[in-house]
Design a protein around this motif. Sequence first.
Motif, PDB file in Angstrom:
ATOM      1  N   HIS A   1       0.683  -1.243   0.138  1.00  0.00           N
ATOM      2  CA  HIS A   1      -0.051  -0.115   0.029  1.00  0.00           C
ATOM      3  C   HIS A   1       1.038   1.278   0.049  1.00  0.00           C
ATOM      4  CE1 HIS A   1      -3.549  -2.190   0.645  1.00  0.00           C
ATOM      5  NE2 HIS A   1      -3.034  -2.990   1.792  1.00  0.00           N
ATOM      6  N   PHE A   2       0.205   2.423  -0.541  1.00  0.00           N
ATOM      7  CA  PHE A   2       0.940   3.711  -0.513  1.00  0.00           C
ATOM      8  C   PHE A   2       0.101   4.412   0.214  1.00  0.00           C
ATOM      9  CE2 PHE A   2       1.563   8.082  -2.243  1.00  0.00           C
ATOM     10  CZ  PHE A   2       2.729   8.053  -2.073  1.00  0.00           C
ATOM     11  N   ASN A   3       0.561   5.163   1.130  1.00  0.00           N
ATOM     12  CA  ASN A   3      -0.200   5.941   2.410  1.00  0.00           C
ATOM     13  C   ASN A   3       0.236   7.351   2.232  1.00  0.00           C
ATOM     14  OD1 ASN A   3      -1.701   3.637   3.281  1.00  0.00           O
ATOM     15  ND2 ASN A   3       0.071   3.327   4.424  1.00  0.00           N
ATOM     16  N   GLY A   4       1.182   7.795   1.361  1.00  0.00           N
ATOM     17  CA  GLY A   4       1.494   9.018   1.356  1.00  0.00           C
ATOM     18  C   GLY A   4       0.873  10.046   0.219  1.00  0.00           C
ATOM     19  N   LEU A   5      -0.361   9.895  -0.091  1.00  0.00           N
ATOM     20  CA  LEU A   5      -1.025  10.591  -1.089  1.00  0.00           C
ATOM     21  C   LEU A   5      -1.108  12.165  -0.667  1.00  0.00           C
ATOM     22  CD1 LEU A   5      -2.585  10.612  -3.606  1.00  0.00           C
ATOM     23  CD2 LEU A   5      -4.730   9.781  -2.394  1.00  0.00           C
TER      24      LEU A   5
ATOM     25  N   LEU B   1       5.409  -1.353  -6.394  1.00  0.00           N
ATOM     26  CA  LEU B   1       5.352  -0.223  -7.292  1.00  0.00           C
ATOM     27  C   LEU B   1       3.973   0.497  -7.551  1.00  0.00           C
ATOM     28  CD1 LEU B   1       8.655  -0.604  -9.594  1.00  0.00           C
ATOM     29  CD2 LEU B   1       8.390   0.626  -7.434  1.00  0.00           C
ATOM     30  N   LYS B   2       3.617   1.725  -7.410  1.00  0.00           N
ATOM     31  CA  LYS B   2       2.279   2.108  -7.710  1.00  0.00           C
ATOM     32  C   LYS B   2       2.213   3.088  -8.582  1.00  0.00           C
ATOM     33  CE  LYS B   2       1.195  -0.744  -4.493  1.00  0.00           C
ATOM     34  NZ  LYS B   2       0.068  -1.968  -4.471  1.00  0.00           N
ATOM     35  N   ILE B   3       1.068   3.574  -9.262  1.00  0.00           N
ATOM     36  CA  ILE B   3       1.045   4.565 -10.200  1.00  0.00           C
ATOM     37  C   ILE B   3      -0.256   5.264  -9.473  1.00  0.00           C
ATOM     38  CG2 ILE B   3       0.205   5.234 -12.433  1.00  0.00           C
ATOM     39  CD1 ILE B   3       2.948   4.192 -12.487  1.00  0.00           C
ATOM     40  N   VAL B   4       0.113   6.602  -9.034  1.00  0.00           N
ATOM     41  CA  VAL B   4      -0.974   7.511  -8.525  1.00  0.00           C
ATOM     42  C   VAL B   4      -1.212   8.392  -9.742  1.00  0.00           C
ATOM     43  CG1 VAL B   4      -1.347   9.195  -7.130  1.00  0.00           C
ATOM     44  CG2 VAL B   4       0.270   7.623  -6.496  1.00  0.00           C
TER      45      VAL B   4
END
Length: 238
Positions: A166-170, A223-226
């Motif tokens: 998960h990415f929580n730094g949005l 690795l995520k794409i925002v």
Amino acid sequence: MTTSRSSNAVIFTIGAIISAGLLSYGLSNSVQNFRSFDRVVEVKGLAEREVKADTAIWPLKVVRAGNTQNTIYEELDKDIQAVRAFLLVNGFDETELSVSAPNVLDKLAERWATEDVGLRYTGEQTLTVYTEKVDRVRELRQQLSELGKQGVSLSGNNYESAVEYHFNGLNAIKPSMIEESARNAREVALRFAEHSESQLGKIRSANQGQFSIYDRDSNTPHLKIVRVVSTVSYQLVD
């Protein structure tokens, strides 16, 4: 008397002509303003960022089978303690680990059961790692054979043992991404105005789309794409 009536008629006629002229000018001006106001271009601006996951949720499920409940519970507890020790010695903290209650199934107690059920009891228990040490999780997953060498029976179900990233730094990147998407939308609108021999006027309306976060690809879920798309309507003027 006749002269007075003639003067009034002249005055009335002149007033009517002036009023008609003013009305005609006002209508013409209104139509021009309406047409100018009605010339609108709606554009979309995209902003994308590739980011690295900052949190990992890693479930490690141990499974056992046997003919006595006591044996199942003892083996599950032994395996969970081995998994815990393996994680602690490899850089994780107790605060990052949580253990579920053991789940033991008696096959003979099931409605569809027959006498030929093989080993009567099956049991499972899960230790879950919730951590920000994403790289450590990825490295240690390649070393799970060490637990197998100790006799630990881990579930082979890929779905149940899959790591969630998960990415929580949005919130930290939201402002700059919104600015970027709005800037990209304006650049598109400027090119449109240039090709239509117009100039870009004021913003009529603007809508910031929802942010979406998804895996870059199936092989690198860490690795995520925002992504965000802004929709902006501009007035076009001559």
